[in-house]
Design a protein around this motif. Sequence first.
Motif, short mmCIF file in Angstrom:
data_model
loop_
_atom_site.label_atom_id
_atom_site.label_comp_id
_atom_site.label_asym_id
_atom_site.label_seq_id
_atom_site.Cartn_x
_atom_site.Cartn_y
_atom_site.Cartn_z
N ASN A 31 50.01 34.40 50.85
CA ASN A 31 50.58 33.79 49.70
C ASN A 31 50.04 34.57 48.62
O ASN A 31 48.77 34.68 48.11
N LEU A 32 50.58 35.94 48.14
CA LEU A 32 50.25 36.61 47.31
C LEU A 32 50.16 36.10 45.76
O LEU A 32 49.58 36.77 45.02
N ASP A 33 50.69 35.11 45.49
CA ASP A 33 50.67 34.42 44.17
C ASP A 33 49.66 33.30 44.15
O ASP A 33 49.48 32.35 43.28
N SER A 34 48.56 33.11 45.33
CA SER A 34 47.58 32.02 45.42
C SER A 34 46.38 32.56 44.24
O SER A 34 46.57 33.62 43.98
N VAL A 35 45.55 31.51 44.14
CA VAL A 35 44.75 31.71 43.07
C VAL A 35 43.71 32.96 43.47
O VAL A 35 43.27 33.81 42.75
N ASN A 36 43.59 32.99 44.89
CA ASN A 36 42.42 34.15 45.39
C ASN A 36 43.33 35.38 45.60
O ASN A 36 44.38 35.39 46.25
N PRO A 37 43.02 36.51 45.07
CA PRO A 37 44.00 37.60 44.88
C PRO A 37 43.42 38.67 46.17
O PRO A 37 44.14 39.54 46.49
N VAL A 38 42.16 38.06 46.82
CA VAL A 38 41.70 38.87 47.86
C VAL A 38 42.36 38.50 49.35
O VAL A 38 42.22 37.23 49.58
N HIS A 39 43.04 39.52 50.13
CA HIS A 39 43.44 38.72 51.55
C HIS A 39 42.92 39.85 52.37
O HIS A 39 42.89 41.13 52.41
N ASP A 40 42.42 39.20 53.53
CA ASP A 40 42.22 40.14 54.91
C ASP A 40 43.38 40.25 55.59
O ASP A 40 43.89 39.27 56.00
N ILE A 41 43.95 41.46 55.87
CA ILE A 41 45.10 41.64 56.44
C ILE A 41 44.77 42.92 57.48
O ILE A 41 44.56 44.18 56.89
N CYS A 42 45.31 42.56 58.74
CA CYS A 42 45.04 43.54 59.79
C CYS A 42 43.61 44.40 59.71
O CYS A 42 43.66 45.38 59.95
N ILE A 94 40.72 44.59 53.76
CA ILE A 94 40.63 43.89 52.72
C ILE A 94 41.24 44.34 51.37
O ILE A 94 41.14 45.34 51.14
N TYR A 95 42.55 43.65 51.14
CA TYR A 95 43.21 43.96 49.90
C TYR A 95 43.17 43.09 48.76
O TYR A 95 43.03 41.69 48.87
N SER A 96 43.02 43.54 47.71
CA SER A 96 43.16 42.78 46.38
C SER A 96 44.42 43.03 45.77
O SER A 96 44.96 44.29 45.49
N PHE A 97 45.24 41.82 45.55
CA PHE A 97 46.73 41.94 45.04
C PHE A 97 46.69 41.39 43.36
O PHE A 97 46.09 40.48 43.11
N LYS A 98 47.44 42.24 42.87
CA LYS A 98 47.57 41.56 41.34
C LYS A 98 49.18 41.69 41.22
O LYS A 98 50.03 42.31 41.34
#
Length: 484
Positions: free
Chosen positions: A288-299, A302-306
């Motif tokens: 969920n890219l709209d979640s409060v936590n902008p950091v996601h571990d993908i494959c 680690i990516y930070s989404f804005k």
Amino acid sequence: MNNVLLSVLLIISSALIGNFVIYGLARRRTPGVYYFCLLMTAMIFHSVGYAFELLSDSADIMYIWIKVEYIGVSFYPFLIMMFSREYTEEKSFANRFVVSLVLMVNVITLILVYTNNHHFLYYSSIAVDYSPGFPILALQKGIWYQIQVFFLCFSIFYSITVLMIKLKRTSGSYRNKVLFLLMGVTAPVITMMLYLLGMGPVYLDMTPFSYFIMSISITIGLFRYDMLVLNPITYEMIFQSINEAVLVIDSNGMLVGFNNVSKEFFPSLSKMKIGQSFELIEELKDHNLDSVNPVHDICGRIYSFKAITMKTHRVRIYVANDITESENAKKQLEILATIDSLTGLYNRRYFMEQVERFGSDGVFVIIDLDHFKVINDTFGHFEGDRVLSDFGILIQHTFPDHISCRYGGEEFAVFLAETGLGEAYKRVETLRAKNSKGIQSCNVTFSAGMTEYHIGSGTVSEALIRADQKLYEAKERGRDRICL
């Protein structure tokens, strides 16, 4: 056929096109819109000029209105090419040289139309024909007229080709957007070809009337499919110039655009087209890219989404930054801030924080290597460091389920949570037995002091002081022993 009725239709068409110009100016930063507005303005000159030409009754007045028409008509090839070039962002063929050549031809056309009476290069003859029931100019085309038509056909062919390519690369409602734009461009082409082939009313140019059909087609695409926001972000200026992945999603969850970096971050994008659902991106479907936590571990990265919402264009932009290296560096710094690099045990500060956070009764043990200075003086500091490192490993193996640290220098501390004094003594004796077999080269022994710790009966620091006192008692009694 009534010339007044035809003129009214042209004026109405001009009014509709004028609305497009106003609408476009409000969105002039969208790719292609600037030249879209100029092209529509040129069509207004053509339509209005031709409307008054049809209402005129003499060749001189009619030709004055032709000059007005050609303020727009002269630049059709250039404007059509530039609109399609900017809208589709195809600049490899329509490069600066080609565009400059077309513009130069168009400027010459305007000059020749205004000076035709001196050379007749554009119109070889000018007369008035009354056969339609009203006076109309009968124009014979000159050599430069043929050149202008060639460049016009060239620009239209380019425009249709690049739009067809864009049509092929899109799907869903976005395919309809390009389709209506393509239809709008094609309508004037058909009428112009019929006029050039002499397959219409004699001397009556039907091309301006096709603008009315074109305006309807563009209206459908513009307001029903929001055509001009098909590609609201210029790939060349923004998408391809940054190192972050950029994903543009419309209000229906469909992909509007993405840059090359996005395909590097999320490989499944390479197989997708504009207009497909955002949920088809394999790497992102569980996030969920709209979640409060902008950091996601993908494959494994680690990516930070804005997320950026653009209400004017009804799109949402996600900018993803690969922060794997910085996160790993941050974790490494955290480790360095909590772990003693030589022994691999916690440092003293973090040890005390962990004990207080754990909040449990237990036993504190402070251990000191006997005569450690002699080891450094005799064998050198390198050997001394090896002894400390080996002893740290020994403590970890002996107390794997308890908190331990390098307390300072050659001193170590262990907190045995929820353990009685007797059991703790046995565990330390086990350490002594392992030590006597593990570090023989320097004959290292250790002294230890132990004390119980109960929550509410004192602080961690006070308990450590008591354990330290027991340690000194062990040293005073000859070392190589444990004091309770």
